[in-house]
Design a protein around this motif. Sequence first.
Motif, short mmCIF file in Angstrom:
data_model
loop_
_atom_site.label_atom_id
_atom_site.label_comp_id
_atom_site.label_asym_id
_atom_site.label_seq_id
_atom_site.Cartn_x
_atom_site.Cartn_y
_atom_site.Cartn_z
N PRO A 113 22.16 14.55 19.75
CA PRO A 113 22.83 13.78 20.95
C PRO A 113 24.23 14.67 21.07
O PRO A 113 24.40 14.79 22.21
N PHE A 114 24.68 15.33 20.16
CA PHE A 114 26.08 15.89 20.46
C PHE A 114 25.93 17.47 20.19
O PHE A 114 25.32 17.62 18.92
N HIS A 115 26.30 18.26 20.75
CA HIS A 115 26.17 19.82 20.27
C HIS A 115 27.22 20.14 18.96
O HIS A 115 27.04 21.05 18.34
N ASP A 116 28.33 19.39 19.31
CA ASP A 116 29.41 19.83 18.39
C ASP A 116 29.51 18.91 17.03
O ASP A 116 30.40 19.05 16.26
N ILE A 117 28.61 18.06 17.11
CA ILE A 117 28.48 17.12 15.80
C ILE A 117 27.08 17.19 15.09
O ILE A 117 26.23 17.01 16.02
N LYS A 162 18.80 19.81 22.56
CA LYS A 162 19.06 18.59 22.15
C LYS A 162 17.81 18.08 21.69
O LYS A 162 17.57 17.37 20.51
N LEU A 163 16.56 17.85 22.45
CA LEU A 163 15.33 17.56 22.10
C LEU A 163 14.35 18.58 21.92
O LEU A 163 14.04 19.36 22.60
N LYS A 164 13.88 18.50 20.79
CA LYS A 164 12.72 19.30 20.39
C LYS A 164 11.64 18.72 19.99
O LYS A 164 11.72 17.74 19.27
N MET A 165 10.29 19.37 20.26
CA MET A 165 9.17 18.64 19.89
C MET A 165 8.20 19.61 19.55
O MET A 165 8.21 20.76 20.08
N GLN A 166 7.16 19.51 18.60
CA GLN A 166 6.23 20.04 18.27
C GLN A 166 5.07 19.44 18.14
O GLN A 166 5.17 18.16 17.50
N ALA A 224 4.88 33.23 23.62
CA ALA A 224 5.96 32.57 24.26
C ALA A 224 5.86 32.65 25.72
O ALA A 224 6.05 33.60 26.33
N LEU A 225 5.67 31.30 26.13
CA LEU A 225 5.25 31.19 27.56
C LEU A 225 6.76 31.24 28.53
O LEU A 225 6.58 31.90 29.56
N PHE A 226 7.72 30.40 27.97
CA PHE A 226 8.93 30.46 28.42
C PHE A 226 9.92 30.52 27.32
O PHE A 226 9.60 30.44 26.24
N ASN A 227 11.39 30.77 27.62
CA ASN A 227 12.46 30.63 26.76
C ASN A 227 12.30 29.40 25.67
O ASN A 227 12.70 29.03 24.70
N TRP A 228 11.67 28.09 26.44
CA TRP A 228 11.88 26.96 25.96
C TRP A 228 10.47 26.37 25.39
O TRP A 228 10.49 25.02 25.02
#
Length: 671
Positions: free
Chosen positions: A431-435, A394-398, A352-356
């Motif tokens: 795109p939306f946290h609540d949807i 929002k944006l996740k990448m692997q 884990a380099l950073f939280n993200w």
Amino acid sequence: MRHFFITILLTALTAIAVAQTPSDTVWYSLHALDSLQEIEEITITAKRRDKEIITPQKLEGKTLQRLNSLSVADAIRYFAGAQIKDYGGVGGIKTIDIRSMGSNHMGVYYNGIQLGNAQNGQIDLGKFSLENIEEITLYSGQRSDIFQSAREFGSAGSVYLQSRKPKFQNGKNVNVKASMKGGSFFLVNPSLLLEYKLTDQISMSMNAELTSSDGKYKFRYKRVTPSGEVAYDTTAIRENGDINAIRVETGIQHYYSSTGYWKLHAYHYNSERGIPGAIVNNVWRRGERLWDRNSFLQGSFEDEFFRFWGLRVNAKYAYDYTHYVNNDDKLIHTDNQYKQREFYISAANKFALFNWWDVSLAYDFQWNNMSEYIDATRTSHWLAAATAMNFYDKLKMQASILGTFINDHTGKSHTKGSYRATPAIFLSYQPFHDIGLSLRAFYKQAYRYPTFNDLYYTDMGNAELKPELAIQHNVGLHYNLKQEKKIFHQFHIGVDVYYNKVKDKIIAYPKGQQFRWTMLNLGLVKIHGVDADMQMTLLLPADWTLTGKLQYTYQQAIDVTDPADTYYGDQIPYIPWHSGSAIAMLTWRNYGLNYSFIYVGERYSQQENIIYNHVQPWYTHDLSIMGMWNINKVRLKATVEVNNLLSQDYDVNINYPMPKRNYRLGLSVEF
């Protein structure tokens, strides 16, 4: 063999010693809970290590229990994009293909470690009962978790089978479950499960099961000539489809901290079965017998050190014995024995380099040996590097890169080797946290090296057979909605569009005998498809609940190797254009009514799409009723199942007729 077991034992003992390292980071859940389970005596709640980028298809809990399914293969039929090759009856061999890329591109993992078969690459899912399975998960591409073994990055699709984890109510140290199923074709299927809590952190389990059936069922054999005349129209009894099988499993697991555990699991399967063979020209042969003994011992260790470093170690030794006899006087007499040995070890590291931002590095080694009929040895190395990033949830990448190194040795002078690097990238955007709306896409290459059968068997092998390379493209859209204590409780819909290109595709289908396969190397296959699935749950008044699941798949998988071929542009064998399934479950308190429907559209049994090779669509309707009763501390469960309700005549594979209407009864006692 003794040295391999000692190696695994030392690995497990080392894991126990390392386990004493203290850690206060809470990442692992000792017992996963859902709203239908009782609270356990000791529970550690945690957040997941990685959020899914590619949401898998999953069957678990009560949904899995209520399906009209005897084996894992029966349940997987309800996944979009998956085809099961089924040769009929309880004892018929059953393998999986996803998105038309072939069974050998599918990784099948049992408790996190891949099942192997270097001989023909086929994993018979009919050997794995649902009695001890609590979850089945199907991934397209690969699992969305960079903290995994290197080999897992190499599969074009993956099936994960998770056996039942012991869970104990307050004050209980022992769980016992006994069940009995019986039904058509003289099916007898008893099983016994024992779970014991040694300490608050250590538990063990044992499960044993017997499956016996004479496999005799009525079928209608009808063939029409291209001119429309009826060549054969016969009703007969399917012979030589019997099976007698015993499965025994035992395991021990120790969750010694919030981040660390070790597990050991032993598995043994012993069976004798008849192989009814194909029905050709109104003649069905009954001379083939098959004996299987499959055993493996595997162990896993995982922990997190210094808050930023996680280590996972897997090890396995497997021994498979197969005895194949063909006494058919119209075919060459065969009496062959095959012995396979496999040793596997894997080490995966996550930083884990950073939280993200996380990165991982994994190395796997596997040794395979096959003897008796041929003497071949294969050493395989996998080295994988991967990274995962999460930008504001929002944006996740692997992304990952896998190096595969394979060397074969057959005899004193014959050595064959291969190397390939295969990349992959996965993206997800919400795109939306609540949807609960998300977009996803991936690109992946998967490398498939030929099996021992493909390369070395004298009657079918081809030492010059080329390895297969699959290139996958996928874009999808998914929407999830969950509302607590509302009638419209849960809703999910997802659509994925994909394009796969397979170079030097190796396809397999029976050659005379079911146990043996014909392997063909097609130059180039292009696959276009759509997978769609929808699920909805309604919480109705008076304790009624209605759940529905729909899956649909469209596939066009065509051979574009050579324009001069008569089958250029034709659909490859056994791939339907349209397929799908539907499940409806109506429950009231402890009672349930369950309905399932499976449809497979028209397809062709050979490379040329001509009327002579055309295979009709088939569909089945299944129905079951379930009831549960709690008497003091004993839970009783009874089921009644009707499969192929309309008694349709159909073949999954041409000339291998499937059973007509059949029945099963089940009773289990748990305390």
